[in-house]
Write an enzyme that holds these catalytic residues in place. Sequence first.
Site, PDB file in Angstrom:
ATOM      1  N   ASP A 361      23.590  43.177   0.210  1.00 34.46           N
ATOM      2  CA  ASP A 361      22.573  42.926  -0.587  1.00 34.46           C
ATOM      3  C   ASP A 361      21.320  43.463  -0.164  1.00 34.46           C
ATOM      4  OD1 ASP A 361      21.779  41.606  -3.105  1.00 34.46           O
ATOM      5  OD2 ASP A 361      20.556  40.397  -1.651  1.00 34.46           O
ATOM      6  N   GLU A 397      24.298  48.039  -0.881  1.00 32.75           N
ATOM      7  CA  GLU A 397      23.211  47.931  -2.442  1.00 32.75           C
ATOM      8  C   GLU A 397      21.975  48.829  -1.855  1.00 32.75           C
ATOM      9  OE1 GLU A 397      21.940  45.118  -5.659  1.00 32.75           O
ATOM     10  OE2 GLU A 397      21.604  44.681  -3.489  1.00 32.75           O
TER      11      GLU A 397
END
Length: 727
Positions: A361, A397
């Site tokens: 993330d 990401e």
Amino acid sequence: MTSAPPTTSSGRRLDLWPGNAYPLGATFDGVGTNFALFSEVATKVELCLLDQDGRETRLALPEVDGSVWHGYLPGIGPGQRYGYRVHGPFDPGSGARCNPAKLLLDPYAKAVEGQPRWGQSLFSYSFDDPTVLDETDSAPDMMRSVVINPFFDWGNDKAPRTPYHRTVIYETHVKGLTRLLPDVYQPEARGTYSALGNPAVLERLVDLGVTAVELLPVHQFVQDERLVASGLRNYWGYNTIGFFAPHNEYSFFASQTGHPHRAVEEFKAMVRQMHSAGIEVILDVVYNHTAEGNHLGPTMCFRGIDNRAYYQLSPEDPAYYWDSTGTGNSFQAGHPHALQLIMDSLRYWVTEMHVDGFRFDLASTLARQFYHVNRLSTFFQLVQQDPVVSQVKLIAEPWDVGEGGYQVGNFPPGWSEWNGKYRDTVRDFWRGVPATLGEFASRFCGSSDLYQDDGRKPFASVNFVTAHDGFTLHDQVSYNDRHNEANGEDNRDGHSDNRSWNCGVEGETDDPEIRALRQRQSRNFLTTLLLSQGVPMLLGGDEMGRTQGGNNNAYCQDNEISWYDWQLERDNAALIDNVRFLTRLRADHSVFRRRRFFTGRPGAVTGGPGELGDIAWFRADGGLMTDEDWQTPSDLAIAIFLNGDAIGEMDTWGRPVRDDSFLLLLNSFWDPVEFRTPPRRYGSSWKVILDTRYERPSEAKGTARPGRPYSLLPRSLALLVRTGQPK
């Protein structure tokens, strides 16, 4: 005269030995447990043993080596609840925030019990004056670390190790996937790790053609104070506090037995079941920040242990945090011990929990060694050199909210990336945005403009149209605007740039024409995704038309808004048929999952006169696309020839890879388009095997020949396989 050895609240004698500085955390060896905690700011560290009633025994760790405080307790084993109290300076102006009144989680805890009970005790400062130290004991309101049993019978467990080019990822949520699944007969087990490994779930995933599940965060996370006060919950879990512990609220074993350490066994059993079905487990991990928030956040772990080591502080004023995540803090990936924790955590989940990869993330934050994004930062160097972590799937990401944080295409070799440009381009193409054809072609072919220059392959691109963050596929074709009122933020949260199209009516409708168009658009998106080069990622539930009622930021909706409604499985069986057909087509045909980028140049024997390139692009009239055609903004129809005779790769045994040749016709116009097939040297006849005008692939019939047009409905596509050799 020596003092008597310490005892527990029940009178049990405790012999505290020096122990070892490595490994960090609580390590049970079958006889006792070694405890080790890093803190270079501490002047004293107390190990706190707690019984089930919360009674506490404090033991000062006797040894410190290289800023690691440690001790060994014979007879202490799995199930023991514990925490730490760290003595040291409380001087926020210099970045030091020690407070021994606060019970702290072990950063290396392998299991965690409970959730915090929000109130003054969890905060190191007074609510009346943030400069005043609060000395309220937080133990009654705090989560507890738990010693685990590291021994587990993995049997014949073997990692599937599915090659990237054969991978189909299914992004899903441990709880949401099974919370309403009637096939899990014990209602209490629904929404748990145990249910995720249930045969009913595995059979569905295998039948759908999934090779890997990507789980939203399962590291121990915290239910946010604000959400709890609002009657909501942190559903997604991007609020980590324990990077080694599986989230305790997803454990059926722990809830049923009262033994929190059994969550670890349950998670391992789930992974073993997934592997037995040939499915990999990829974890969405959040190493970029923690649940402790900004300078006014609670003191639960890292802040009280060594604030300066674990967090990026403002260079101008260390009382504040430097935040590139939008959550209040950023993890200090440039500090050796913070980096060690990240790497130790990754290795632990691979070696001990047997997971197969990670999706990072806001991964750009991990590259901010000195506040700027640097693809050569220490973190990436460590990953590349690590013999364990470097061998699993690594997916970034590739952005954060800091300056220069959008880094799609800029991660190092060995990494794949969520390709946000793919998502945006495919959405634009199918809603008919002018001048998208050229970029659509690039995204469909694996985005060589982003990944080829540094030697990466098409599978560096993880392609997706929808993900947890945003609309579901059903909502993508049903809403123009977000509808997040249930989140309690006056519909201000969530993305406003959805690039969605409601097909004429906002929200649900009984209009048969609009419903048919939405279903066709859903098939268009899924077909494009699964036939594109790269790694396709499906959002869980999209295959059966899952809706969130237009909520594009359901992070706090731990309820029917987010949980999968399995009634849709029957209502949308035709859509599931499409996904099943497409994943099998992809698995069976190398031309849709190439390991090298297209060149477009001639160079392979085709069986006919002359040589053809591995790909060719045609106008609807059957003529090859020219440079001028690519620059025509209004052109939204194209035919793509995929040459199965020119793949240019070798199989495992060194033989040339050959496949059928296909013709993909795409029309994102609002009017029908008559397509003429390419000249005979590309193929003398073609069979239609898919047309999104039909609900099911099996309904597509017909053939096409040079000179004979094939008509496509507005907003539709068709796939044809060559049945007649070139002439």
